[in-house]
Design a protein around this motif. Structure first.
Motif, PDB file in Angstrom:
ATOM      1  N   CYS A 198      33.682  79.242  40.315  1.00  0.00           N
ATOM      2  CA  CYS A 198      34.609  79.867  41.242  1.00  0.00           C
ATOM      3  C   CYS A 198      34.292  81.336  41.524  1.00  0.00           C
ATOM      4  O   CYS A 198      34.835  81.920  42.464  1.00  0.00           O
ATOM      5  N   LEU A 199      33.442  81.945  40.739  1.00  0.00           N
ATOM      6  CA  LEU A 199      33.258  83.393  40.831  1.00  0.00           C
ATOM      7  C   LEU A 199      32.853  83.906  42.207  1.00  0.00           C
ATOM      8  O   LEU A 199      33.386  84.934  42.640  1.00  0.00           O
ATOM      9  N   PRO A 200      31.964  83.239  42.957  1.00  0.00           N
ATOM     10  CA  PRO A 200      31.673  83.755  44.306  1.00  0.00           C
ATOM     11  C   PRO A 200      32.906  83.777  45.208  1.00  0.00           C
ATOM     12  O   PRO A 200      33.146  84.754  45.926  1.00  0.00           O
ATOM     13  N   GLN A 201      33.720  82.738  45.144  1.00  0.00           N
ATOM     14  CA  GLN A 201      34.933  82.693  45.966  1.00  0.00           C
ATOM     15  C   GLN A 201      35.977  83.689  45.448  1.00  0.00           C
ATOM     16  O   GLN A 201      36.664  84.325  46.240  1.00  0.00           O
ATOM     17  N   VAL A 202      36.079  83.832  44.144  1.00  0.00           N
ATOM     18  CA  VAL A 202      36.998  84.821  43.561  1.00  0.00           C
ATOM     19  C   VAL A 202      36.622  86.212  44.066  1.00  0.00           C
ATOM     20  O   VAL A 202      37.482  86.986  44.482  1.00  0.00           O
ATOM     21  N   ARG A 203      35.327  86.518  44.078  1.00  0.00           N
ATOM     22  CA  ARG A 203      34.862  87.823  44.546  1.00  0.00           C
ATOM     23  C   ARG A 203      35.237  88.042  46.009  1.00  0.00           C
ATOM     24  O   ARG A 203      35.690  89.115  46.385  1.00  0.00           O
ATOM     25  N   ARG A 204      35.080  87.006  46.842  1.00  0.00           N
ATOM     26  CA  ARG A 204      35.427  87.145  48.270  1.00  0.00           C
ATOM     27  C   ARG A 204      36.927  87.400  48.446  1.00  0.00           C
ATOM     28  O   ARG A 204      37.321  88.261  49.229  1.00  0.00           O
ATOM     29  N   VAL A 205      37.752  86.666  47.727  1.00  0.00           N
ATOM     30  CA  VAL A 205      39.205  86.850  47.842  1.00  0.00           C
ATOM     31  C   VAL A 205      39.596  88.235  47.318  1.00  0.00           C
ATOM     32  O   VAL A 205      40.404  88.933  47.929  1.00  0.00           O
ATOM     33  N   LEU A 206      39.013  88.642  46.210  1.00  0.00           N
ATOM     34  CA  LEU A 206      39.286  89.967  45.646  1.00  0.00           C
ATOM     35  C   LEU A 206      38.918  91.066  46.641  1.00  0.00           C
ATOM     36  O   LEU A 206      39.725  91.957  46.916  1.00  0.00           O
ATOM     37  N   GLU A 207      37.716  90.991  47.202  1.00  0.00           N
ATOM     38  CA  GLU A 207      37.286  92.015  48.156  1.00  0.00           C
ATOM     39  C   GLU A 207      38.170  92.035  49.392  1.00  0.00           C
ATOM     40  O   GLU A 207      38.532  93.107  49.893  1.00  0.00           O
ATOM     41  N   SER A 208      38.556  90.865  49.873  1.00  0.00           N
ATOM     42  CA  SER A 208      39.432  90.781  51.039  1.00  0.00           C
ATOM     43  C   SER A 208      40.793  91.415  50.741  1.00  0.00           C
ATOM     44  O   SER A 208      41.324  92.180  51.545  1.00  0.00           O
ATOM     45  N   ALA A 209      41.347  91.097  49.583  1.00  0.00           N
ATOM     46  CA  ALA A 209      42.655  91.642  49.206  1.00  0.00           C
ATOM     47  C   ALA A 209      42.586  93.152  49.037  1.00  0.00           C
ATOM     48  O   ALA A 209      43.494  93.870  49.454  1.00  0.00           O
ATOM     49  N   LEU A 210      41.505  93.655  48.451  1.00  0.00           N
ATOM     50  CA  LEU A 210      41.354  95.095  48.276  1.00  0.00           C
ATOM     51  C   LEU A 210      41.210  95.795  49.623  1.00  0.00           C
ATOM     52  O   LEU A 210      41.747  96.889  49.819  1.00  0.00           O
ATOM     53  N   MET A 211      40.508  95.174  50.555  1.00  0.00           N
ATOM     54  CA  MET A 211      40.358  95.752  51.892  1.00  0.00           C
ATOM     55  C   MET A 211      41.710  95.825  52.602  1.00  0.00           C
ATOM     56  O   MET A 211      42.004  96.801  53.291  1.00  0.00           O
ATOM     57  N   GLN A 212      42.544  94.809  52.435  1.00  0.00           N
ATOM     58  CA  GLN A 212      43.864  94.814  53.067  1.00  0.00           C
ATOM     59  C   GLN A 212      44.724  95.929  52.507  1.00  0.00           C
ATOM     60  O   GLN A 212      45.495  96.546  53.246  1.00  0.00           O
ATOM     61  N   ILE A 213      44.602  96.189  51.232  1.00  0.00           N
ATOM     62  CA  ILE A 213      45.366  97.274  50.613  1.00  0.00           C
ATOM     63  C   ILE A 213      44.861  98.621  51.136  1.00  0.00           C
ATOM     64  O   ILE A 213      45.636  99.522  51.389  1.00  0.00           O
ATOM     65  N   ALA A 214      43.549  98.739  51.312  1.00  0.00           N
ATOM     66  CA  ALA A 214      42.949 100.000  51.738  1.00  0.00           C
ATOM     67  C   ALA A 214      43.255 100.337  53.193  1.00  0.00           C
ATOM     68  O   ALA A 214      43.303 101.501  53.561  1.00  0.00           O
ATOM     69  N   GLU A 215      43.440  99.308  54.022  1.00  0.00           N
ATOM     70  CA  GLU A 215      43.716  99.548  55.439  1.00  0.00           C
ATOM     71  C   GLU A 215      45.176  99.934  55.615  1.00  0.00           C
ATOM     72  O   GLU A 215      46.067  99.269  55.097  1.00  0.00           O
ATOM     73  N   PRO A 216      45.425 101.004  56.354  1.00  0.00           N
ATOM     74  CA  PRO A 216      46.819 101.383  56.590  1.00  0.00           C
ATOM     75  C   PRO A 216      47.495 100.333  57.487  1.00  0.00           C
ATOM     76  O   PRO A 216      46.870  99.762  58.373  1.00  0.00           O
ATOM     77  N   SER A 217      48.746 100.092  57.220  1.00  0.00           N
ATOM     78  CA  SER A 217      49.513  99.147  58.028  1.00  0.00           C
ATOM     79  C   SER A 217      49.760  99.752  59.398  1.00  0.00           C
ATOM     80  O   SER A 217      50.045 100.945  59.514  1.00  0.00           O
ATOM     81  N   PRO A 218      49.640  98.930  60.433  1.00  0.00           N
ATOM     82  CA  PRO A 218      49.936  99.475  61.769  1.00  0.00           C
ATOM     83  C   PRO A 218      51.411  99.852  61.869  1.00  0.00           C
ATOM     84  O   PRO A 218      52.280  99.114  61.400  1.00  0.00           O
ATOM     85  N   LYS A 219      51.663 101.014  62.443  1.00  0.00           N
ATOM     86  CA  LYS A 219      53.047 101.479  62.586  1.00  0.00           C
ATOM     87  C   LYS A 219      53.649 100.844  63.831  1.00  0.00           C
ATOM     88  O   LYS A 219      53.002 100.729  64.856  1.00  0.00           O
ATOM     89  N   LYS A 220      54.877 100.433  63.690  1.00  0.00           N
ATOM     90  CA  LYS A 220      55.595  99.847  64.831  1.00  0.00           C
ATOM     91  C   LYS A 220      56.045 100.969  65.753  1.00  0.00           C
ATOM     92  O   LYS A 220      56.584 101.976  65.328  1.00  0.00           O
ATOM     93  N   VAL A 221      55.783 100.766  67.016  1.00  0.00           N
ATOM     94  CA  VAL A 221      56.205 101.729  68.022  1.00  0.00           C
ATOM     95  C   VAL A 221      57.524 101.244  68.588  1.00  0.00           C
ATOM     96  O   VAL A 221      57.634 100.132  69.068  1.00  0.00           O
ATOM     97  N   ALA A 222      58.520 102.102  68.517  1.00  0.00           N
ATOM     98  CA  ALA A 222      59.851 101.706  68.992  1.00  0.00           C
ATOM     99  C   ALA A 222      60.052 102.058  70.436  1.00  0.00           C
ATOM    100  O   ALA A 222      59.500 102.906  71.009  1.00  0.00           O
TER     101      ALA A 222
END
Length: 65
Positions: free
Chosen positions: A41-65
């Motif tokens: 599972c390690l190659p897939q674990v690495r992909r999921v880990l990297e994806s999750a870390l990238m999502q945390i690193a990216e700022p959330s888009p701000k909602k424009v009211a």
């Protein structure tokens, strides 16, 4: 989707662990036991880990009211 069949760990559990501060394969190994048995599972674990870390690193888009 099941990522580690040996320990029945899915991608959601990996993402949750990352959200709770786990940021390495070794940390996921300690927390969820992924890669402890056969290691297939390690190659897939690495992909999921990297994806999750990238999502945390990216700022959330701000909602424009």
């Amino acid at each position: 989707m099941i990522i580690c069949h040996c320990h029945a760990v899915n991608d959601r559990q990996i993402r949750e662990a990352v959200a709770n501060g786990v940021d390495t394969i070794r940390g996921l190994n300690r927390e969820l036991k992924v890669g402890n048995t056969c290691g297939q599972c390690l190659p897939q674990v690495r992909r999921v880990l990297e994806s999750a870390l990238m999502q945390i690193a990216e700022p959330s888009p701000k909602k424009v009211a």
